[in-house]
Design a protein around this motif. Structure first.
Motif, PDB file in Angstrom:
ATOM      1  N   ILE A  29      33.758 -35.158  16.550  1.00 22.91           N
ATOM      2  CA  ILE A  29      32.592 -35.535  17.349  1.00 22.91           C
ATOM      3  C   ILE A  29      31.307 -35.334  16.554  1.00 22.91           C
ATOM      4  CG2 ILE A  29      33.675 -35.085  19.578  1.00 22.91           C
ATOM      5  CD1 ILE A  29      32.138 -32.385  19.582  1.00 22.91           C
ATOM      6  N   SER A  30      31.442 -35.008  15.291  1.00 24.93           N
ATOM      7  CA  SER A  30      30.268 -34.654  14.491  1.00 24.93           C
ATOM      8  C   SER A  30      29.323 -35.825  14.254  1.00 24.93           C
ATOM      9  CB  SER A  30      30.707 -34.078  13.135  1.00 24.93           C
ATOM     10  OG  SER A  30      31.447 -35.033  12.409  1.00 24.93           O
ATOM     11  N   SER A  31      29.771 -37.055  14.495  1.00 28.22           N
ATOM     12  CA  SER A  31      28.931 -38.232  14.264  1.00 28.22           C
ATOM     13  C   SER A  31      28.272 -38.755  15.524  1.00 28.22           C
ATOM     14  CB  SER A  31      29.779 -39.360  13.654  1.00 28.22           C
ATOM     15  OG  SER A  31      30.310 -38.964  12.416  1.00 28.22           O
ATOM     16  N   ASN A  32      28.476 -38.063  16.643  1.00 35.02           N
ATOM     17  CA  ASN A  32      28.040 -38.590  17.922  1.00 35.02           C
ATOM     18  C   ASN A  32      27.116 -37.642  18.686  1.00 35.02           C
ATOM     19  OD1 ASN A  32      31.097 -39.488  17.463  1.00 35.02           O
ATOM     20  ND2 ASN A  32      29.985 -41.126  18.499  1.00 35.02           N
ATOM     21  N   ALA A  50      21.795 -33.407  26.550  1.00 37.75           N
ATOM     22  CA  ALA A  50      22.460 -34.068  25.437  1.00 37.75           C
ATOM     23  C   ALA A  50      21.883 -33.561  24.130  1.00 37.75           C
ATOM     24  CB  ALA A  50      22.326 -35.589  25.532  1.00 37.75           C
ATOM     25  N   ILE A  51      22.712 -33.627  23.083  1.00 37.66           N
ATOM     26  CA  ILE A  51      22.326 -33.128  21.774  1.00 37.66           C
ATOM     27  C   ILE A  51      22.777 -34.133  20.719  1.00 37.66           C
ATOM     28  CG2 ILE A  51      24.465 -31.761  21.633  1.00 37.66           C
ATOM     29  CD1 ILE A  51      22.837 -29.659  20.042  1.00 37.66           C
ATOM     30  N   SER A  52      21.909 -34.404  19.752  1.00 38.12           N
ATOM     31  CA  SER A  52      22.247 -35.353  18.706  1.00 38.12           C
ATOM     32  C   SER A  52      23.267 -34.752  17.747  1.00 38.12           C
ATOM     33  CB  SER A  52      20.989 -35.760  17.949  1.00 38.12           C
ATOM     34  OG  SER A  52      20.439 -34.637  17.275  1.00 38.12           O
ATOM     35  N   ARG A  53      23.793 -35.585  16.862  1.00 36.94           N
ATOM     36  CA  ARG A  53      24.835 -35.112  15.951  1.00 36.94           C
ATOM     37  C   ARG A  53      24.339 -34.018  15.027  1.00 36.94           C
ATOM     38  NH1 ARG A  53      25.378 -40.704  12.413  1.00 36.94           N
ATOM     39  NH2 ARG A  53      23.243 -40.725  11.608  1.00 36.94           N
ATOM     40  N   SER A  54      23.074 -34.075  14.662  1.00 40.45           N
ATOM     41  CA  SER A  54      22.500 -33.060  13.783  1.00 40.45           C
ATOM     42  C   SER A  54      22.067 -31.811  14.549  1.00 40.45           C
ATOM     43  CB  SER A  54      21.298 -33.629  13.045  1.00 40.45           C
ATOM     44  OG  SER A  54      20.256 -33.917  13.964  1.00 40.45           O
ATOM     45  N   GLY A  55      21.917 -31.942  15.861  1.00 43.78           N
ATOM     46  CA  GLY A  55      21.392 -30.842  16.658  1.00 43.78           C
ATOM     47  C   GLY A  55      19.882 -30.788  16.699  1.00 43.78           C
ATOM     48  N   THR A  69      20.899 -24.413  28.165  1.00 44.91           N
ATOM     49  CA  THR A  69      20.798 -24.653  26.730  1.00 44.91           C
ATOM     50  C   THR A  69      22.075 -25.318  26.237  1.00 44.91           C
ATOM     51  OG1 THR A  69      19.399 -22.690  26.437  1.00 44.91           O
ATOM     52  CG2 THR A  69      20.427 -23.632  24.468  1.00 44.91           C
ATOM     53  N   ILE A  70      21.931 -26.473  25.612  1.00 46.09           N
ATOM     54  CA  ILE A  70      23.069 -27.158  25.024  1.00 46.09           C
ATOM     55  C   ILE A  70      23.115 -26.839  23.536  1.00 46.09           C
ATOM     56  CG2 ILE A  70      21.765 -29.287  24.579  1.00 46.09           C
ATOM     57  CD1 ILE A  70      24.345 -30.863  25.210  1.00 46.09           C
ATOM     58  N   SER A  71      24.325 -26.709  23.016  1.00 46.26           N
ATOM     59  CA  SER A  71      24.497 -26.455  21.589  1.00 46.26           C
ATOM     60  C   SER A  71      25.822 -27.054  21.143  1.00 46.26           C
ATOM     61  CB  SER A  71      24.448 -24.952  21.288  1.00 46.26           C
ATOM     62  OG  SER A  71      25.504 -24.267  21.955  1.00 46.26           O
ATOM     63  N   ARG A  72      26.010 -27.111  19.832  1.00 51.38           N
ATOM     64  CA  ARG A  72      27.250 -27.665  19.313  1.00 51.38           C
ATOM     65  C   ARG A  72      27.638 -26.956  18.027  1.00 51.38           C
ATOM     66  NH1 ARG A  72      26.315 -33.789  18.647  1.00 51.38           N
ATOM     67  NH2 ARG A  72      28.419 -33.718  17.775  1.00 51.38           N
ATOM     68  N   ASP A  73      28.932 -26.986  17.750  1.00 47.94           N
ATOM     69  CA  ASP A  73      29.477 -26.463  16.495  1.00 47.94           C
ATOM     70  C   ASP A  73      30.376 -27.558  15.944  1.00 47.94           C
ATOM     71  OD1 ASP A  73      30.913 -25.219  14.461  1.00 47.94           O
ATOM     72  OD2 ASP A  73      30.965 -23.300  15.489  1.00 47.94           O
ATOM     73  N   ASN A  74      29.843 -28.351  15.038  1.00 48.97           N
ATOM     74  CA  ASN A  74      30.595 -29.499  14.523  1.00 48.97           C
ATOM     75  C   ASN A  74      31.831 -29.063  13.728  1.00 48.97           C
ATOM     76  OD1 ASN A  74      28.890 -31.391  15.681  1.00 48.97           O
ATOM     77  ND2 ASN A  74      27.599 -31.562  13.860  1.00 48.97           N
TER      78      ASN A  74
END
Length: 125
Positions: A29-32, A50-55, A69-74
């Protein structure tokens, strides 16, 4: 095809906190752009965050701004939603979704092409 599985929902008192997780498998999902939506009984599904691919680019619905708070770990193919100061009106099924865009964030559910099954969040007063 990517599979998304949400977890972390539950019953919490007003003012409490929950952390939702979304685990992706099958594809990266790192590109989305990744997003969270929710649907309360009798209501339409609505955008939460929502969060972009770069964060670097993050959007929140006005109703949750300052509390969620939204976050991601690609590297782990994971997306999170930290929810603080929960209110009874936050009660809903929360869905994780993958957008067809990489950096451009929209709040339209039709721009998200993969969805999880949802996790129930119930906030008691």
């Amino acid at each position: 095809q990517v599979q998304l599985v949400e977890s972390g929902g539950g019953l919490v008192q007003a003012g409490g906190s929950l952390r939702l997780s979304c685990a992706a498998s099958g594809r990266t999902i790192s590109s989305n752009v990744m997003g969270w939506f929710r649907q309360a009984p009798g209501k339409e599904r609505e955008f939460v965050a929502a969060i972009s691919r770069s964060g670097d680019n993050i959007h929140y619905a006005d109703a949750v701004k300052g509390r969620f708070t939204i976050s991601r770990d690609n590297a782990k193919n994971m997306v999170y939603l930290q929810m603080n100061s929960l209110k009874p009106e936050d009660t809903a099924i929360y869905y994780c979704a993958r957008s067809s865009f990489g950096e451009y964030i929209t709040q339209r559910s039709r721009d998200f092409n993969s969805w999880g099954q949802g996790t129930q969040v119930t906030v008691s007063s």
